[in-house]
Scaffold this motif. Sequence first.
Motif, PDB file in Angstrom:
ATOM      1  N   GLY A  12       0.854   1.480   7.287  1.00 36.46           N
ATOM      2  CA  GLY A  12       0.151   0.216   7.533  1.00 36.46           C
ATOM      3  C   GLY A  12       0.032  -0.606   6.258  1.00 36.46           C
ATOM      4  O   GLY A  12       0.227  -1.824   6.252  1.00 36.46           O
ATOM      5  N   GLU A  13      -0.285   0.051   5.165  1.00 35.10           N
ATOM      6  CA  GLU A  13      -0.385  -0.648   3.877  1.00 35.10           C
ATOM      7  C   GLU A  13       0.962  -1.231   3.475  1.00 35.10           C
ATOM      8  O   GLU A  13       1.048  -2.367   2.991  1.00 35.10           O
ATOM      9  CB  GLU A  13      -0.878   0.315   2.797  1.00 35.10           C
ATOM     10  CG  GLU A  13      -2.325   0.685   2.906  1.00 35.10           C
ATOM     11  CD  GLU A  13      -2.734   1.741   1.892  1.00 35.10           C
ATOM     12  OE1 GLU A  13      -1.912   2.060   0.983  1.00 35.10           O
ATOM     13  OE2 GLU A  13      -3.856   2.244   1.999  1.00 35.10           O
ATOM     14  N   LYS A  14       1.994  -0.436   3.666  1.00 36.49           N
ATOM     15  CA  LYS A  14       3.335  -0.918   3.325  1.00 36.49           C
ATOM     16  C   LYS A  14       3.723  -2.109   4.198  1.00 36.49           C
ATOM     17  O   LYS A  14       4.325  -3.075   3.721  1.00 36.49           O
ATOM     18  CB  LYS A  14       4.383   0.199   3.451  1.00 36.49           C
ATOM     19  CG  LYS A  14       4.261   1.258   2.394  1.00 36.49           C
ATOM     20  CD  LYS A  14       4.456   0.643   1.037  1.00 36.49           C
ATOM     21  CE  LYS A  14       4.241   1.650  -0.073  1.00 36.49           C
ATOM     22  NZ  LYS A  14       4.259   1.030  -1.393  1.00 36.49           N
ATOM     23  N   MET A  15       3.353  -2.072   5.470  1.00 34.00           N
ATOM     24  CA  MET A  15       3.656  -3.189   6.387  1.00 34.00           C
ATOM     25  C   MET A  15       2.911  -4.441   5.937  1.00 34.00           C
ATOM     26  O   MET A  15       3.457  -5.544   5.964  1.00 34.00           O
ATOM     27  CB  MET A  15       3.274  -2.830   7.828  1.00 34.00           C
ATOM     28  CG  MET A  15       4.208  -1.840   8.490  1.00 34.00           C
ATOM     29  SD  MET A  15       5.844  -2.549   8.731  1.00 34.00           S
ATOM     30  CE  MET A  15       5.515  -3.729   9.982  1.00 34.00           C
ATOM     31  N   GLN A  16       1.663  -4.278   5.515  1.00 36.76           N
ATOM     32  CA  GLN A  16       0.896  -5.427   5.027  1.00 36.76           C
ATOM     33  C   GLN A  16       1.521  -5.997   3.762  1.00 36.76           C
ATOM     34  O   GLN A  16       1.588  -7.212   3.581  1.00 36.76           O
ATOM     35  CB  GLN A  16      -0.561  -5.020   4.770  1.00 36.76           C
ATOM     36  CG  GLN A  16      -1.350  -4.815   6.043  1.00 36.76           C
ATOM     37  CD  GLN A  16      -2.769  -4.329   5.768  1.00 36.76           C
ATOM     38  OE1 GLN A  16      -3.076  -3.847   4.673  1.00 36.76           O
ATOM     39  NE2 GLN A  16      -3.631  -4.454   6.770  1.00 36.76           N
ATOM     40  N   GLN A  17       2.000  -5.142   2.867  1.00 33.72           N
ATOM     41  CA  GLN A  17       2.669  -5.604   1.650  1.00 33.72           C
ATOM     42  C   GLN A  17       3.951  -6.366   1.992  1.00 33.72           C
ATOM     43  O   GLN A  17       4.243  -7.419   1.413  1.00 33.72           O
ATOM     44  CB  GLN A  17       2.999  -4.416   0.731  1.00 33.72           C
ATOM     45  CG  GLN A  17       1.812  -3.835   0.020  1.00 33.72           C
ATOM     46  CD  GLN A  17       2.189  -2.606  -0.818  1.00 33.72           C
ATOM     47  OE1 GLN A  17       3.315  -2.104  -0.748  1.00 33.72           O
ATOM     48  NE2 GLN A  17       1.220  -2.121  -1.612  1.00 33.72           N
ATOM     49  N   VAL A  18       4.697  -5.830   2.964  1.00 32.39           N
ATOM     50  CA  VAL A  18       5.935  -6.505   3.390  1.00 32.39           C
ATOM     51  C   VAL A  18       5.601  -7.864   4.000  1.00 32.39           C
ATOM     52  O   VAL A  18       6.267  -8.864   3.719  1.00 32.39           O
ATOM     53  CB  VAL A  18       6.728  -5.615   4.377  1.00 32.39           C
ATOM     54  CG1 VAL A  18       7.834  -6.415   5.049  1.00 32.39           C
ATOM     55  CG2 VAL A  18       7.310  -4.413   3.655  1.00 32.39           C
ATOM     56  N   GLN A  19       4.539  -7.916   4.835  1.00 33.76           N
ATOM     57  CA  GLN A  19       4.139  -9.189   5.437  1.00 33.76           C
ATOM     58  C   GLN A  19       3.709 -10.183   4.362  1.00 33.76           C
ATOM     59  O   GLN A  19       4.053 -11.365   4.404  1.00 33.76           O
ATOM     60  CB  GLN A  19       3.011  -8.974   6.448  1.00 33.76           C
ATOM     61  CG  GLN A  19       3.465  -8.335   7.740  1.00 33.76           C
ATOM     62  CD  GLN A  19       2.287  -8.029   8.670  1.00 33.76           C
ATOM     63  OE1 GLN A  19       1.136  -7.941   8.238  1.00 33.76           O
ATOM     64  NE2 GLN A  19       2.598  -7.859   9.959  1.00 33.76           N
ATOM     65  N   SER A  20       2.962  -9.690   3.383  1.00 32.47           N
ATOM     66  CA  SER A  20       2.519 -10.545   2.279  1.00 32.47           C
ATOM     67  C   SER A  20       3.724 -11.053   1.494  1.00 32.47           C
ATOM     68  O   SER A  20       3.804 -12.241   1.157  1.00 32.47           O
ATOM     69  CB  SER A  20       1.575  -9.763   1.378  1.00 32.47           C
ATOM     70  OG  SER A  20       1.237 -10.537   0.252  1.00 32.47           O
ATOM     71  N   ASP A  21       4.647 -10.168   1.199  1.00 35.36           N
ATOM     72  CA  ASP A  21       5.860 -10.571   0.485  1.00 35.36           C
ATOM     73  C   ASP A  21       6.658 -11.592   1.283  1.00 35.36           C
ATOM     74  O   ASP A  21       7.180 -12.568   0.735  1.00 35.36           O
ATOM     75  CB  ASP A  21       6.733  -9.349   0.178  1.00 35.36           C
ATOM     76  CG  ASP A  21       6.125  -8.421  -0.873  1.00 35.36           C
ATOM     77  OD1 ASP A  21       5.153  -8.843  -1.542  1.00 35.36           O
ATOM     78  OD2 ASP A  21       6.621  -7.290  -1.010  1.00 35.36           O
TER      79      ASP A  21
END
Length: 106
Positions: A12-21
Amino acid sequence: MSSDNVDLRFLGEKMQQVQSDLRQVRADQLRQESEQVRTQDRLSHVEEKVDRLEGKVDRLEARVEGGFKAVDNSFKAVEARFEQVFQTMATNTRVMLEAIKGKLGS
């Protein structure tokens, strides 16, 4: 089970980072497109100015060329007038010489 929750949170954290990026990439893309539009607009203005300048140079060239032609025609007219004066002087000189010869011969 506890290890499954950790993995999902990590994902989930990685998905949020990808979305932010991804949001950042989209924002950067929009800024770049906006800058490109401004640059194209400036280029368009420069091209318009160059076109106007080109027109002015063409008109100036035509005027200068016309002026040179007028001056050339004036010089030709003056030359023709001088030629006419020289011919008249030559004719008058011949007439005077003949008159002088006639007076001397009589």
